[in-house]
Design a protein around this motif. Structure first.
Motif, PDB file in Angstrom:
ATOM      1  N   SER A 127       0.822  -1.209   0.000  1.00 56.11           N
ATOM      2  CA  SER A 127       0.000   0.000   0.000  1.00 56.11           C
ATOM      3  C   SER A 127       0.855   1.257   0.000  1.00 56.11           C
ATOM      4  O   SER A 127       1.958   1.297   0.568  1.00 56.11           O
ATOM      5  N   CYS A 128       0.340   2.280  -0.681  1.00 58.37           N
ATOM      6  CA  CYS A 128       1.086   3.539  -0.813  1.00 58.37           C
ATOM      7  C   CYS A 128       0.116   4.716  -0.787  1.00 58.37           C
ATOM      8  O   CYS A 128      -0.901   4.708  -1.494  1.00 58.37           O
ATOM      9  N   LEU A 129       0.427   5.716   0.011  1.00 58.88           N
ATOM     10  CA  LEU A 129      -0.331   6.965   0.040  1.00 58.88           C
ATOM     11  C   LEU A 129       0.278   7.928  -0.970  1.00 58.88           C
ATOM     12  O   LEU A 129       1.461   8.263  -0.896  1.00 58.88           O
ATOM     13  N   ILE A 255      10.720  11.393 -11.742  1.00 59.24           N
ATOM     14  CA  ILE A 255      11.111  10.362 -10.776  1.00 59.24           C
ATOM     15  C   ILE A 255      10.734  10.862  -9.386  1.00 59.24           C
ATOM     16  O   ILE A 255      11.237  11.887  -8.919  1.00 59.24           O
ATOM     17  N   ALA A 256       9.804  10.166  -8.748  1.00 58.96           N
ATOM     18  CA  ALA A 256       9.202  10.645  -7.506  1.00 58.96           C
ATOM     19  C   ALA A 256       9.759   9.899  -6.294  1.00 58.96           C
ATOM     20  O   ALA A 256      10.184   8.743  -6.413  1.00 58.96           O
ATOM     21  N   PRO A 257       9.736  10.524  -5.133  1.00 63.86           N
ATOM     22  CA  PRO A 257      10.138   9.806  -3.925  1.00 63.86           C
ATOM     23  C   PRO A 257       9.074   8.796  -3.515  1.00 63.86           C
ATOM     24  O   PRO A 257       7.882   9.090  -3.527  1.00 63.86           O
ATOM     25  N   PHE A 258       9.494   7.601  -3.211  1.00 65.20           N
ATOM     26  CA  PHE A 258       8.643   6.579  -2.593  1.00 65.20           C
ATOM     27  C   PHE A 258       9.348   6.187  -1.301  1.00 65.20           C
ATOM     28  O   PHE A 258      10.389   5.534  -1.318  1.00 65.20           O
ATOM     29  N   GLU A 259       8.790   6.634  -0.177  1.00 63.31           N
ATOM     30  CA  GLU A 259       9.461   6.492   1.106  1.00 63.31           C
ATOM     31  C   GLU A 259       8.609   5.661   2.059  1.00 63.31           C
ATOM     32  O   GLU A 259       7.372   5.634   1.926  1.00 63.31           O
ATOM     33  N   PRO A 260       9.244   5.000   3.031  1.00 65.88           N
ATOM     34  CA  PRO A 260       8.460   4.287   4.053  1.00 65.88           C
ATOM     35  C   PRO A 260       7.485   5.252   4.725  1.00 65.88           C
ATOM     36  O   PRO A 260       7.841   6.379   5.077  1.00 65.88           O
ATOM     37  N   THR A 266      -0.386   3.139   5.603  1.00 65.55           N
ATOM     38  CA  THR A 266       0.166   2.480   4.426  1.00 65.55           C
ATOM     39  C   THR A 266       1.638   2.138   4.655  1.00 65.55           C
ATOM     40  O   THR A 266       2.267   2.621   5.589  1.00 65.55           O
ATOM     41  N   GLN A 267       2.163   1.295   3.742  1.00 63.66           N
ATOM     42  CA  GLN A 267       3.574   0.913   3.836  1.00 63.66           C
ATOM     43  C   GLN A 267       4.500   1.975   3.227  1.00 63.66           C
ATOM     44  O   GLN A 267       5.652   2.113   3.626  1.00 63.66           O
ATOM     45  N   TRP A 268       3.981   2.681   2.226  1.00 63.76           N
ATOM     46  CA  TRP A 268       4.776   3.667   1.505  1.00 63.76           C
ATOM     47  C   TRP A 268       3.999   4.969   1.383  1.00 63.76           C
ATOM     48  O   TRP A 268       2.772   4.985   1.527  1.00 63.76           O
ATOM     49  N   GLN A 269       4.706   6.032   1.082  1.00 65.10           N
ATOM     50  CA  GLN A 269       4.058   7.296   0.736  1.00 65.10           C
ATOM     51  C   GLN A 269       4.884   7.985  -0.345  1.00 65.10           C
ATOM     52  O   GLN A 269       6.102   7.856  -0.393  1.00 65.10           O
ATOM     53  N   SER A 270       4.184   8.670  -1.232  1.00 66.53           N
ATOM     54  CA  SER A 270       4.837   9.367  -2.339  1.00 66.53           C
ATOM     55  C   SER A 270       4.193  10.735  -2.500  1.00 66.53           C
ATOM     56  O   SER A 270       2.978  10.837  -2.723  1.00 66.53           O
ATOM     57  N   THR A 271       5.007  11.771  -2.366  1.00 64.94           N
ATOM     58  CA  THR A 271       4.513  13.143  -2.459  1.00 64.94           C
ATOM     59  C   THR A 271       5.029  13.774  -3.749  1.00 64.94           C
ATOM     60  O   THR A 271       6.233  13.754  -4.025  1.00 64.94           O
ATOM     61  N   PHE A 272       4.103  14.335  -4.531  1.00 59.82           N
ATOM     62  CA  PHE A 272       4.485  14.930  -5.817  1.00 59.82           C
ATOM     63  C   PHE A 272       3.496  16.029  -6.149  1.00 59.82           C
ATOM     64  O   PHE A 272       2.276  15.823  -6.105  1.00 59.82           O
ATOM     65  N   ASP A 273       4.010  17.216  -6.473  1.00 63.30           N
ATOM     66  CA  ASP A 273       3.166  18.337  -6.886  1.00 63.30           C
ATOM     67  C   ASP A 273       3.113  18.423  -8.413  1.00 63.30           C
ATOM     68  O   ASP A 273       4.146  18.272  -9.083  1.00 63.30           O
ATOM     69  N   PHE A 274       1.941  18.694  -8.941  1.00 62.30           N
ATOM     70  CA  PHE A 274       1.758  18.879 -10.371  1.00 62.30           C
ATOM     71  C   PHE A 274       1.619  20.365 -10.663  1.00 62.30           C
ATOM     72  O   PHE A 274       0.743  21.031 -10.117  1.00 62.30           O
ATOM     73  N   VAL A 275       2.498  20.859 -11.532  1.00 59.55           N
ATOM     74  CA  VAL A 275       2.503  22.285 -11.874  1.00 59.55           C
ATOM     75  C   VAL A 275       1.946  22.440 -13.283  1.00 59.55           C
ATOM     76  O   VAL A 275       2.537  21.972 -14.264  1.00 59.55           O
ATOM     77  N   LEU A 276       0.792  23.086 -13.395  1.00 56.54           N
ATOM     78  CA  LEU A 276       0.102  23.200 -14.687  1.00 56.54           C
ATOM     79  C   LEU A 276       0.503  24.470 -15.437  1.00 56.54           C
ATOM     80  O   LEU A 276       0.871  25.482 -14.826  1.00 56.54           O
ATOM     81  N   THR A 277       0.404  24.381 -16.753  1.00 55.15           N
ATOM     82  CA  THR A 277       0.723  25.491 -17.645  1.00 55.15           C
ATOM     83  C   THR A 277      -0.567  26.152 -18.125  1.00 55.15           C
ATOM     84  O   THR A 277      -1.518  25.441 -18.497  1.00 55.15           O
ATOM     85  N   PRO A 278      -0.653  27.477 -18.131  1.00 57.53           N
ATOM     86  CA  PRO A 278      -1.870  28.116 -18.626  1.00 57.53           C
ATOM     87  C   PRO A 278      -2.203  27.673 -20.040  1.00 57.53           C
ATOM     88  O   PRO A 278      -1.320  27.460 -20.884  1.00 57.53           O
ATOM     89  N   GLY A 279      -3.488  27.523 -20.320  1.00 55.42           N
ATOM     90  CA  GLY A 279      -3.932  27.079 -21.640  1.00 55.42           C
ATOM     91  C   GLY A 279      -4.018  28.248 -22.590  1.00 55.42           C
ATOM     92  O   GLY A 279      -4.042  29.400 -22.185  1.00 55.42           O
TER      93      GLY A 279
END
Length: 279
Positions: A127-129, A255-260, A266-279
């Motif tokens: 499991s991963c958050l 390439i994202a961090p997958f950390e305990p 959960t067993q893992w957690q992965s934090t990643f921000d998505f930065v959007l471009t104006p349309g």
């Protein structure tokens, strides 16, 4: 003026046959294709036997295609052509999240879920958050962003590949951000898997000494009013296939961090921000 066919001016002879009313863009694309195709044959002194092998390969590639399998997309992917076309059409400013290949396993109509819900329905895997924010280039949160996510299961298969074994919508879901732009859901830490390699493309990879594996990744399709559509993955940072993805989809920024995990859920957690471009 009639342009008779010669080896030296073969491309000019073919392109000279296009009608005057041909759509300008079709004329441009086809003329360039013919020019480079003929130059390729001349550069390597292509033999008739070799071209017959090529025709047989393309014929078999078409014959194996079906409603569930698209071998020509697989061919485009493994030649790096899909990623090249994607890069040309999704040039983004510095700081924006980069695109990568869409892949063949997205399914429209996945269920809309609440933030924090679990998308893994088969009880398999670690499991991963997944958590983070959807923001604009200035770091402001994007409210109402639609995040469509999907991944393989712990055995390396998507639900549509195993409809008789996996629950429908396994490892899929759609989430919508609130005012703070944040998202969170529970899935599994994905695993690497081979693309279908029992057809002509697999035979090509084998002849080239290439493996058929994709590194482990989570798929994202992020859309929001006023912004460009984002099609991307996050990749597991310690995967052995990161440097040799058979479809060339890896970008360093994805390439994202997958950390305990420290959340107690959960067993893992992965934090990643998505930065959007104006349309």
């Amino acid at each position: 003026m009639t342009q008779y066919f010669t080896e030296e001016r073969s491309a000019e002879a073919v392109n000279g046959c296009m009608g005057e009313t041909t759509d300008p863009r079709i004329r441009e694309v086809m003329a360039c294709l013919v020019k480079h195709l003929h130059a390729f044959a001349k550069e390597i002194n292509l033999t008739q036997a070799e071209w017959q092998v090529g025709i047989d390969f393309l014929t078999k590639t078409g014959q194996i295609c079906s409603g569930e399998r698209q071998e020509f997309i697989l061919l485009s992917d493994t030649l790096g052509f899909s990623m090249l076309v994607d890069a040309i059409n999704n040039r983004r400013p510095p700081g924006a999240t980069e695109n990568t290949v869409f892949g063949p396993f997205h399914v429209d109509g996945a269920p809309i879920r609440s933030m924090g819900d679990t998308i893994s329905l088969d009880g398999k895997g670690e499991s991963c958050l997944y958590q983070g924010r959807v923001i604009d280039l200035d770091g402001r949160p994007v409210e109402g962003a639609r995040i469509d996510v999907w991944s393989d299961n712990a055995d390396g298969f998507y639900d549509v590949q195993q409809p008789e074994f996996q629950p429908k919508w396994n490892n899929r879901g759609i989430f919508a951000t609130g005012a703070d732009g944040s998202y969170s859901f529970i899935g599994i830490k994905p695993v690497s898997y081979p693309i279908p390699d029992d057809g002509p493309v697999g035979q090509m990879l084998n002849r080239l000494g290439r493996h058929p594996y994709r590194p482990a990744h989570m798929h994202y399709l992020v859309t929001a009013a006023g912004f460009q559509k984002l099609v991307t993955h996050t990749f597991v940072g310690d995967d052995p296939y990161l440097g040799s993805d058979t479809v060339f989809g890896v970008k360093t920024s994805l390439i994202a961090p997958f950390e305990p995990a420290t959340n107690g859920r959960t067993q893992w957690q992965s934090t990643f921000d998505f930065v959007l471009t104006p349309g």
